[in-house]
Write a protein that holds these residues in place. Structure first.
Motif, mmCIF file in Angstrom:
data_model
loop_
_atom_site.group_PDB
_atom_site.id
_atom_site.type_symbol
_atom_site.label_atom_id
_atom_site.label_comp_id
_atom_site.label_asym_id
_atom_site.label_seq_id
_atom_site.Cartn_x
_atom_site.Cartn_y
_atom_site.Cartn_z
ATOM 1 N N UNK A 1 -8.619 37.427 43.622
ATOM 2 C CA UNK A 1 -9.373 36.198 43.836
ATOM 3 C C UNK A 1 -10.873 36.387 43.660
ATOM 4 N N UNK A 2 -11.313 37.628 43.527
ATOM 5 C CA UNK A 2 -12.745 37.928 43.428
ATOM 6 C C UNK A 2 -13.132 38.102 41.965
ATOM 7 N N UNK A 3 -14.098 37.324 41.494
ATOM 8 C CA UNK A 3 -14.521 37.395 40.093
ATOM 9 C C UNK A 3 -15.038 38.781 39.723
ATOM 10 N N UNK A 4 -15.812 39.386 40.623
ATOM 11 C CA UNK A 4 -16.360 40.702 40.341
ATOM 12 C C UNK A 4 -15.276 41.756 40.192
ATOM 13 N N UNK A 5 -14.271 41.704 41.058
ATOM 14 C CA UNK A 5 -13.169 42.657 40.975
ATOM 15 C C UNK A 5 -12.353 42.443 39.695
ATOM 16 N N UNK A 6 -12.108 41.191 39.340
ATOM 17 C CA UNK A 6 -11.364 40.887 38.119
ATOM 18 C C UNK A 6 -12.096 41.430 36.899
ATOM 19 N N UNK A 7 -13.395 41.274 36.875
ATOM 20 C CA UNK A 7 -14.197 41.779 35.754
ATOM 21 C C UNK A 7 -14.053 43.296 35.627
ATOM 22 N N UNK A 8 -14.120 44.007 36.751
ATOM 23 C CA UNK A 8 -13.975 45.464 36.717
ATOM 24 C C UNK A 8 -12.565 45.874 36.297
#
Length: 300
Positions: A157-164
């Motif tokens: 659900x976290x955009x930053x985590x998805x990007x990584x």
């Protein structure tokens, strides 16, 4: 009488001189041995004599420190309520803030605590069509066996985590070799893009501590997994069976949530039971605060 006393005195002085000469001789002999002994052998001799003392000292220090920690935990007392004072927005912000440096921040601690091996073992057990929820930066990707896993869908659900996670997905360092694999943004509470009973294995590592509604997320996992043969694999941290340790977790729970975005004092076993899942296999580690669980939808 004076003659007898004089003889006794002379005898005593003679014995004293004899003993002194023996001590001097031993010291001289020891010095000669030391002087003629190679440095490596001398160091080994010193270490052999000192090692038991060092071990005993370290053990005593460890016992004393453990006693202090246990006493501190017992003195704290439990939380009066199950209140979680850090709201979801603040915890989400913590995940976004930590996303780029998360792997570096936890890599060493996960290795030395054995969590890295637990991740590997859990993910290696996945098979068929796999859904990984709360995938974070994709720390499990490299452990999936492409011979057993047909497809892998990872969501967070976290955009930053998805990007990584997307950046890592196909890399040699931490990526996966599963042929059909993708990362998407998704809410584990409402997985509208995943059909009911369509998944062979759901994997969740350290997600239950972060969900706003952990029971609701588990019920979604129960919904999407196949009723016949489907499995939910969990690696989580939560309350310990030891009251003094849970008191410490309670005491620092809000500070931990503000820093890392998760509540480490939730009752994992109760959450699973309330969601209607049945535990098939379970092991606990780190004094009962880390759980490795295989669960299936409860029948009936």
């Amino acid at each position: 009488m004076r003659v007898v006393v004089a003889r006794i005195a002379r005898r005593a002085r003679s014995l004293a001189r004899h003993r002194a000469s023996r001590v001097v001789a031993r010291r001289c002999a020891s010095s000669r041995v030391v002087a003629s002994t190679p440095r490596g052998a001398l160091a080994s001799h010193v270490v052999a004599r000192m090692f038991p003392r060092l071990v005993a000292s370290a053990f005593a220090t460890g016992v004393a420190c453990a006693g202090v920690v246990v006493g501190y935990g017992a003195a704290l007392g439990g939380r009066a309520c199950d209140c979680e004072r850090v709201d979801a927005r603040a915890r989400d912000a913590a995940y976004d803030r930590e996303a780029k440096t998360f792997d570096d921040a936890v890599r060493s601690s996960e290795y030395w605590s054995g969590i890295e091996n637990m991740r590997a073992s859990l993910a290696y057990g996945a098979r068929g069509d796999v859904l990984e929820v709360a995938c974070g930066t994709g720390r499990n990707f490299s452990y999936y066996d492409p011979k057993k896993v047909r497809t892998l869908l990872a969501m967070d659900a976290c955009d930053g985590m998805v990007e990584e996670a997307r950046a890592k997905l196909r890399t040699r360092d931490g990526g996966t070799t599963v042929r059909e694999a993708m990362v998407t943004r998704g809410d584990s509470h409402r997985m509208r893009n995943v059909k009911t009973g369509s998944v062979d294995t759901v994997v969740d590592t350290f997600g239950l501590c972060s969900y706003e509604d952990a029971v609701g997320a588990l019920r979604e996992m129960k919904r999407v997994v196949k009723r016949d043969g489907g499995r939910v694999l969990l690696l989580e941290h939560g309350r310990s069976e030891y009251g003094w340790l849970s008191n410490i977790l309670d005491h620092f729970a809000d500070a931990h949530a503000r820093r890392w975005g998760c509540y480490w004092n939730r009752d994992i076993l109760k959450l699973i039971e309330d969601a209607g899942l049945e535990i098939v296999e379970k092991s606990t580690h780190h004094l009962g605060t880390t759980f490795v669980i295989e669960a299936t939808p409860r029948k009936g």
